[in-house]
Design an enzyme around this catalytic site. Structure first.
Site, PDB file in Angstrom:
ATOM      1  N   TRP A  75       5.501   9.550  18.040  1.00 19.40           N
ATOM      2  CA  TRP A  75       4.359   8.670  18.296  1.00 19.40           C
ATOM      3  C   TRP A  75       4.981   7.383  18.799  1.00 19.40           C
ATOM      4  CZ3 TRP A  75       2.304   3.933  16.847  1.00 19.40           C
ATOM      5  CH2 TRP A  75       0.941   3.743  17.092  1.00 19.40           C
ATOM      6  N   GLU A 488     -13.206   8.407  16.732  1.00 15.34           N
ATOM      7  CA  GLU A 488     -11.788   8.779  16.779  1.00 15.34           C
ATOM      8  C   GLU A 488     -11.561  10.175  17.347  1.00 15.34           C
ATOM      9  OE1 GLU A 488      -9.714   8.702  12.966  1.00 15.34           O
ATOM     10  OE2 GLU A 488     -11.425   9.563  11.949  1.00 15.34           O
ATOM     11  N   HIS A 504     -29.745  -9.921  14.653  1.00 16.41           N
ATOM     12  CA  HIS A 504     -29.093 -11.211  14.888  1.00 16.41           C
ATOM     13  C   HIS A 504     -28.112 -11.123  16.049  1.00 16.41           C
ATOM     14  CE1 HIS A 504     -31.059 -12.839  11.387  1.00 16.41           C
ATOM     15  NE2 HIS A 504     -30.610 -11.836  10.657  1.00 16.41           N
ATOM     16  N   LYS A 603      -1.608  10.494  12.006  1.00 12.22           N
ATOM     17  CA  LYS A 603      -2.233  10.576  10.694  1.00 12.22           C
ATOM     18  C   LYS A 603      -1.618   9.610   9.692  1.00 12.22           C
ATOM     19  CE  LYS A 603      -4.251  13.643   7.430  1.00 12.22           C
ATOM     20  NZ  LYS A 603      -5.565  13.047   7.702  1.00 12.22           N
TER      21      LYS A 603
HETATM   22  C1  G6P Z   1      -4.632   6.548   9.940  1.00  7.35           C
HETATM   23  C2  G6P Z   1      -5.491   7.802   9.909  1.00  7.35           C
HETATM   24  C3  G6P Z   1      -6.802   7.515   9.175  1.00  7.35           C
HETATM   25  C4  G6P Z   1      -6.504   6.991   7.791  1.00  7.35           C
HETATM   26  C5  G6P Z   1      -5.629   5.737   7.841  1.00  7.35           C
HETATM   27  C6  G6P Z   1      -5.136   5.342   6.464  1.00  7.35           C
HETATM   28  O1  G6P Z   1      -5.174   5.613  10.799  1.00  7.35           O
HETATM   29  O2  G6P Z   1      -5.754   8.259  11.219  1.00  7.35           O
HETATM   30  O3  G6P Z   1      -7.543   8.722   9.074  1.00  7.35           O
HETATM   31  O4  G6P Z   1      -7.710   6.701   7.138  1.00  7.35           O
HETATM   32  O5  G6P Z   1      -4.459   5.989   8.635  1.00  7.35           O
HETATM   33  O6  G6P Z   1      -4.294   6.362   5.989  1.00  7.35           O
HETATM   34  P1  G6P Z   1      -3.959   6.634   4.481  1.00  7.35           P
HETATM   35  O7  G6P Z   1      -2.970   7.760   4.512  1.00  7.35           O
HETATM   36  O8  G6P Z   1      -3.375   5.360   3.944  1.00  7.35           O
HETATM   37  O9  G6P Z   1      -5.223   7.006   3.779  1.00  7.35           O
END
Ligand code: G6P
Length: 608
Positions: A75, A488, A504, A603
């Site tokens: 990534w 998303e 508003h 993720k």
């Molecule tokens: C990323 C994922 C989200 C997730 C967020 C927080 O942006 O795409 O789906 O809610 O991270 O991740 P965590 O593992 O801390 O719940």
């Protein structure tokens, strides 16, 4: 973000590495690469694109002969997703290959230093400096070269290292980011996540920040920063590889939506014994709980949205003030937090960099930290004073579904438990709330069964350019998550708005092209929502209403309807999000989007 995997043993490494990489693709998927030791050299293939593409280039890995190697799925942070910027990165004379997850913050200074010594960089990545430093410091002692290199690095990094002159030997390093070691028989592994290894071994070691490990086929040795050997305990992964496979579903997201009744059951049931809530791994006395003058909830993304629901429910039941704040904001403030603050941190992965930083900031100010986490042994779970594991099982789809609903279930459990401890609910209400918690898995299943028509609604509405999700109180919190789910994975612009706030300013955007999803599941606020629905309809918008099962008035107000089964009002968010998850899924499918791996996302976001 970024997945890494390493293997050393008697088998051909590349097919094993590619299989592990495929399971780590949720961590990043813009490019991938693999390297193996082969006849005293390093043989590497890397390319922009998916792991499947890399597998195609290497005959499923079979064309890369060698029994020890590394692989990476990326990534991008530094440098565009190109073939050259893909990992692994090689040192000047090809002695070392490195894979990396994280950010080397002082890479620019290191790069200038190395360039001044005549080294020519091939990529635009921060990672390449690591490969060159290793070669610079290598004098036949690999461990020393790794330690000297690491001592030069600042930032967050999980590294995998292989050297052409050290057959069968791998090193891996952990500094802020997930890393586990997998122990096989006559073979050993490392990876960013157990999902990459569970098909081959269930015996794992969770690494701590500042540790590094040396792997050969026969032995795994873990060292601390100073190079002293550390004794580590071996954990056993309890779930099977089937949990990390699609099991006949077209996408992981749909499989995980369908798994929610069981996942919520796994969160709730083990904590309820003979009608009473008990947590296995933490307890607070009434006096301790009364000593907290507020609760701060922090998280990112969907976990933050779960925290917003948590605020309503905890305040409603416990009458303790609750602030919910985005971790990326909280970490850079000067928050009013001390020993009288109970901090609740929510994270599916347990590895989100901003959440970890906010947590550290609050804990350094004296807050006690309760973490709600899915991944066992993750950084957040280990840093927190107490943990409620959600036991959702592995979640592979980037867009979270069962991760979020099990976070809600854990928050509800905590709220009811704390309310009883504080004497804020009487025995009758407590018993009723406990029954409602136990009913949640059935309600989730009902939410799935009630909305089979969601597929057809998605066919009707998938062409939208932009839409709004509106709601009040808990429905507003659900609107945030419903809206995020849709945007998303379908890339349709969508915004969540507090229904009463629309007038508003934002109502200027409402016209006959707009679809408004109106969440009307708070009984006491139904009439208020009807007024807001009327306001948008008067401006030509179409309305998709979300209402409790059995509510007939909604048919007069909305163009189309989704239903949420009725249960305890305070817990309404949990079944209510399910039709919105399904709606997002089918809209994205209609639009031909990459559902499990949406563009630009990852993720587990382990960088800032
Ligand atoms: C990323 C994922 C989200 C997730 C967020 C927080 O942006 O795409 O789906 O809610 O991270 O991740 P965590 O593992 O801390 O719940």
């Amino acid at each position: 973000m970024c997945g890494i995997v390493g293997y050393t043993g008697p088998s051909q490494a590349a097919p094993i590495l590619l299989d592990g990489l495929r399971r780590l693709e949720y961590r990043g998927y813009d490019s991938a690469g693999v390297v193996v030791q082969s006849g005293g050299e390093l043989k590497m293939v890397k390319a922009r694109g998916s792991v499947a593409h890399l597998a195609g280039l290497t005959g499923g890995g079979r064309e890369l002969e060698g029994v020890c190697g590394l692989a990476h799925t990326r990534w991008a942070t530094h440098g565009a997703p190109t073939d050259t910027n893909a990992h692994p990165h090689l040192s000047e004379h090809g002695l070392f290959a490195v894979v990396h997850n994280g950010i080397i913050e002082n890479f620019a200074a290191l790069r200038s230093e190395l360039e001044a010594e005549g080294i020519v960089f091939r990529s635009k990545t921060d990672t390449e400096v690591v490969a060159h430093l290793l070669e610079k410091y290598y004098d036949g002692d690999l461990k020393r070269a790794v330690m000297r290199t690491v001592s030069r690095l600042e930032g967050s990094y999980v590294l995998g290292v292989v050297c052409s002159k050290e057959p069968g030997r791998l090193f891996c390093v952990k500094e802020a980011g997930p890393l586990i070691l997998g122990l096989g028989v006559g073979e050993n592994y490392f990876a960013s996540d157990v999902t990459a290894l569970v098909a081959r071994t269930k015996n794992v070691i969770y690494m701590e920040d500042g540790e590094f490990a040396e792997l050969t086929a026969e032995r795994v040795t873990v060292y601390d920063r100073t190079g002293r050997e550390v004794t580590k305990s071996v954990s056993h992964v309890v779930w099977d590889i089937e949990a990390a496979e699609k099991g006949g579903y077209e996408h992981f997201m749909m499989k995980e939506i369908m798994e929610q009744p069981r996942a919520v059951k796994n969160t709730v049931e083990p904590r309820i014994r003979s009608g009473r809530i008990a947590f296995e791994d933490f307890s607070l006395t009434r006096a301790e709980l009364e000593g907290y003058n507020k609760i701060v909830i922090t998280a990112c993304g969907s976990a933050y949205h779960a925290g917003v629901v948590g605020k309503y429910v905890i305040e409603g039941l416990c009458r303790i003030p609750v602030e919910t704040e985005l971790a990326s904001e909280l970490r850079y403030r000067d928050p009013i937090i001390d020993g009288h603050t109970l901090l609740i941190v929510i994270s599916q992965s347990g590895e989100t960099a901003d959440t970890i930083a906010a947590m550290r900031e609050c804990m350094s100010r004296g807050a006690r930290c309760l973490a709600i986490v899915n991944v066992v042994g993750s950084t957040i779970a280990r840093l927190a004073d107490n943990v409620i594991y959600t036991h959702a099982g592995p979640e592979i789809s980037v867009a979270t579904t069962k991760g979020y609903t099990t976070q809600l279930a854990a928050l509800y459990l905590f709220a009811v438990w704390a309310a009883e401890l504080l004497g804020r609910v009487d025995a009758g209400r407590y018993a009723q709330l406990v029954d409602s918690l136990l009913e949640l898995p059935r309600l989730v299943q009902r939410a799935i069964d009630l909305n089979v028509h969601v597929k057809y609604l998605a066919e009707r509405w998938h062409g939208q350019q932009s839409l709004f999700f509106i709601g009040r109180n808990i429905d507003y919190a659900v609107a945030m998550e419903g809206s995020l789910k849709l945007k998303e994975i379908s890339y349709i612009h969508s915004e969540a708005y507090a229904a009463g706030e629309l007038k508003h300013g934002t109502i200027a955007l409402i016209d006959e092209k707009r679809l408004v999803v109106a969440l009307c599941c708070q009984d006491g606020l139904f009439d208020k929502m009807v007024s807001n629905v009327q306001e948008v309809k008067a401006r030509g918008a179409k309305v998709l209403g979300v209402a409790p099962e059995g509510n007939r008035r909604i048919f007069a107000e909305a163009d189309d309807v989704l239903f949420a089964p009725r249960g305890e009002q305070l817990f309404a968010a949990l079944p209510e999000i399910v039709p919105l998850q399904l709606f997002a899924y089918y809209v994205a499918r209609e639009n031909g989007c990459s559902i499990d791996k949406p563009r630009n996302l990852a993720k587990s976001v382990t960088v800032e």
